[in-house]
Design a protein around this motif. Structure first.
Motif, short mmCIF file in Angstrom:
data_model
loop_
_atom_site.label_atom_id
_atom_site.label_comp_id
_atom_site.label_asym_id
_atom_site.label_seq_id
_atom_site.Cartn_x
_atom_site.Cartn_y
_atom_site.Cartn_z
N TYR A 249 5.06 -9.60 -18.91
CA TYR A 249 3.64 -10.07 -18.88
C TYR A 249 2.79 -9.01 -19.21
N GLU A 250 3.19 -7.63 -19.00
CA GLU A 250 2.39 -6.29 -19.20
C GLU A 250 2.31 -6.20 -20.63
N GLU A 251 3.58 -6.37 -21.29
CA GLU A 251 3.84 -6.26 -22.67
C GLU A 251 2.90 -7.26 -23.36
N LEU A 252 2.82 -8.41 -22.87
CA LEU A 252 2.05 -9.39 -23.40
C LEU A 252 0.32 -9.19 -23.27
N GLY A 253 0.18 -8.27 -22.59
CA GLY A 253 -1.28 -7.75 -22.28
C GLY A 253 -2.21 -7.96 -20.95
N VAL A 254 -1.19 -8.40 -19.85
CA VAL A 254 -1.79 -8.43 -18.48
C VAL A 254 -1.97 -7.17 -18.07
N ASP A 255 -3.28 -6.92 -17.35
CA ASP A 255 -3.47 -5.86 -16.97
C ASP A 255 -3.14 -5.55 -15.38
N PHE A 256 -1.99 -4.87 -15.21
CA PHE A 256 -1.53 -4.83 -13.83
C PHE A 256 -2.22 -3.64 -13.13
N VAL A 257 -2.65 -3.54 -11.93
CA VAL A 257 -2.76 -2.59 -11.09
C VAL A 257 -1.80 -1.61 -11.02
N ASP A 258 -1.79 -0.32 -11.32
CA ASP A 258 -0.99 0.70 -10.77
C ASP A 258 -0.81 1.16 -9.64
N PRO A 259 -0.12 0.68 -8.47
CA PRO A 259 -0.20 0.94 -7.19
C PRO A 259 0.07 2.34 -6.84
N GLY A 260 0.45 3.24 -7.56
CA GLY A 260 0.73 4.67 -7.34
C GLY A 260 2.30 4.78 -6.69
N GLY A 261 2.38 6.01 -6.40
CA GLY A 261 3.58 6.30 -5.53
C GLY A 261 4.89 6.67 -6.49
N ASP A 262 5.94 7.12 -5.99
CA ASP A 262 7.00 7.71 -6.87
C ASP A 262 8.29 6.71 -6.66
N GLY A 263 8.31 6.03 -5.63
CA GLY A 263 9.30 5.13 -5.40
C GLY A 263 9.59 3.93 -6.49
N TYR A 264 10.88 3.34 -6.40
CA TYR A 264 11.02 2.31 -7.50
C TYR A 264 10.89 1.10 -6.88
N PHE A 265 10.08 0.30 -7.85
CA PHE A 265 9.61 -1.23 -7.77
C PHE A 265 8.53 -1.46 -6.75
N TRP A 266 8.38 -0.62 -5.45
CA TRP A 266 7.26 -1.06 -4.68
C TRP A 266 6.55 0.26 -4.07
N GLN A 267 5.52 0.12 -3.90
CA GLN A 267 4.40 0.97 -3.23
C GLN A 267 4.02 0.30 -1.66
N GLN A 273 -5.05 0.89 4.66
CA GLN A 273 -5.25 1.39 3.16
C GLN A 273 -5.27 0.24 2.26
N VAL A 274 -5.49 -0.99 2.54
CA VAL A 274 -5.13 -2.11 1.73
C VAL A 274 -6.47 -1.81 0.89
N PRO A 275 -7.82 -1.66 1.33
CA PRO A 275 -8.98 -1.73 0.67
C PRO A 275 -8.98 -0.80 -0.59
N ASP A 276 -8.12 0.36 -0.66
CA ASP A 276 -7.99 1.51 -1.44
C ASP A 276 -7.17 0.67 -2.65
N HIS A 277 -6.78 -0.47 -2.83
CA HIS A 277 -6.03 -1.16 -3.94
C HIS A 277 -6.83 -2.16 -4.24
#
Length: 344
Positions: A249-267, A273-277
């Motif tokens: 979907y991102e390749e097709l143009g959907v603008d996903f929020v980058d949640p940050g963090g160094d882990g794989y798949f999830w942040q 801290q939810v309001p910060d995203h």
């Protein structure tokens, strides 16, 4: 911890150090290369000599004829069924009867042999007499590295894998990179199992149409955040590039929020801290997570622009096939088109 996503893989590696086992009677297993990203591209062929398939972990299966009784993970079985290959048995982190991927399907002739992750009724599966068991395998990092020493997805241990192999050959399709590549692999496998080329081509045409609609909707520029949340485990945000479906979907143009963090798949973050995203649109997991109404009961989440604007929609974890993706992408395109830019 979110259900139905690669955190299970990480957990098993931390618990285990389990060794991959050889394929039992009726198969021959070729171990993956020693490199971390070992494995070969899925390839299946049917000829007068029989049916052969090499999966992404390097497992090679040779059968006297095309397997007709297929069992396996819900996610893969739903995709094959969309191409006309009906399974005899399914298992997964939920019952097929409750899985959105099987919505509208008559499951009367399908044995549901597992309803939670790694819990498979082996006797019931054996009674279904499958010729082949198919599941998936996730990478262990954002680079797409596969771990051939870890059991495929949906299988809890090396011991359980060995038990499954005593019933039928077990193969796995890698769910990594973009869904565009995974869908091509699934379509190739389906065709080798008897799916009509015309059925696949028709689904591909619908997919192409939905892809164009999603690209047009993405041009609106509203931001999207996929989440899994529970009161006790907090707020888990998916990294689009690590999930094949979201990566597509991102390749097709959907603008996903980058949640940050160094882990794989999830942040993951705590509720404070939810309001910060923030995001314009929220996609909430249907696999055990909270509903938007439940999220809004949390004081911090209630302040999220997407929830305030009632722009939260289901994140459906569906099959890697053209038919399923076309249907969901059309839904997503509609939501994005109707959404307003509500983030500060």
């Amino acid at each position: 911890m979110p259900e139905g996503v690669p955190l299970h893989i990480t957990a098993r590696r931390l618990l285990g150090g389990l060794l991959a086992l050889g394929v039992a009677a009726g198969t021959s297993a070729c171990g993956a290369d020693a490199e971390d990203d070992a494995g070969t591209d899925p390839a299946a062929a049917t000829s007068d000599e029989g049916w052969t398939y090499t999966d992404d972990l390097g497992t090679e299966v040779e059968l006297d004829g095309t397997p007709t009784r297929i069992a396996g993970l819900n996610d893969v079985m739903a995709s094959l069924w969309n191409y006309g290959v009906e399974p005899v048995a399914t298992f997964g982190q939920t019952s097929a009867a409750d899985d959105v991927a099987f919505e509208g399907r008559d499951l009367a002739d399908v044995e549901i042999v597992g309803e939670s992750y790694g819990q498979i009724d082996l006797e019931q599966l054996a009674a279904a007499e499958p010729d082949l068991i198919i599941t998936s395998v996730y990478p262990v990092d954002s680079e797409g590295t596969l771990d051939p020493a870890s059991p495929p997805y949906g299988i809890e241990s090396a011991a359980q894998l060995e038990q499954l192999q005593q019933i039928a050959p077990v193969v796995a399709i890698a769910y990594r990179g973009s869904a565009a590549e995974v869908m091509a692999d699934v379509a190739e496998l389906a065709e080798s199992l008897g799916a009509e080329t015309g059925t696949i081509e028709a689904a591909r045409a619908e997919y192409d149409e939905a892809a164009a609609a999603l690209t047009a909707a993405g041009e609106k520029g509203v931001s999207v955040l996929p989440v899994y949340a529970t009161p006790s485990e907090g707020w888990w945000m998916a990294k689009a590039g690590d999930d094949p479906q979201l990566a597509l979907y991102e390749e097709l143009g959907v603008d996903f929020v980058d949640p940050g963090g160094d882990g794989y798949f999830w942040q993951s973050v705590g509720w404070e801290q939810v309001p910060d995203h923030p995001s314009d649109v929220l996609l909430y997991s249907l696999r055990g997570g909270m509903t938007p109404e439940e999220m809004a009961e949390q004081p911090t989440a209630a302040r999220l622009p997407a929830l305030e604007a009632e722009q939260a929609h289901p994140w459906k974890y569906i099959g890697m096939d053209y038919a399923a993706q076309a249907e969901y992408m059309a839904e997503l395109a509609g939501w994005l088109t109707a959404a307003e830019d509500v983030t500060p």
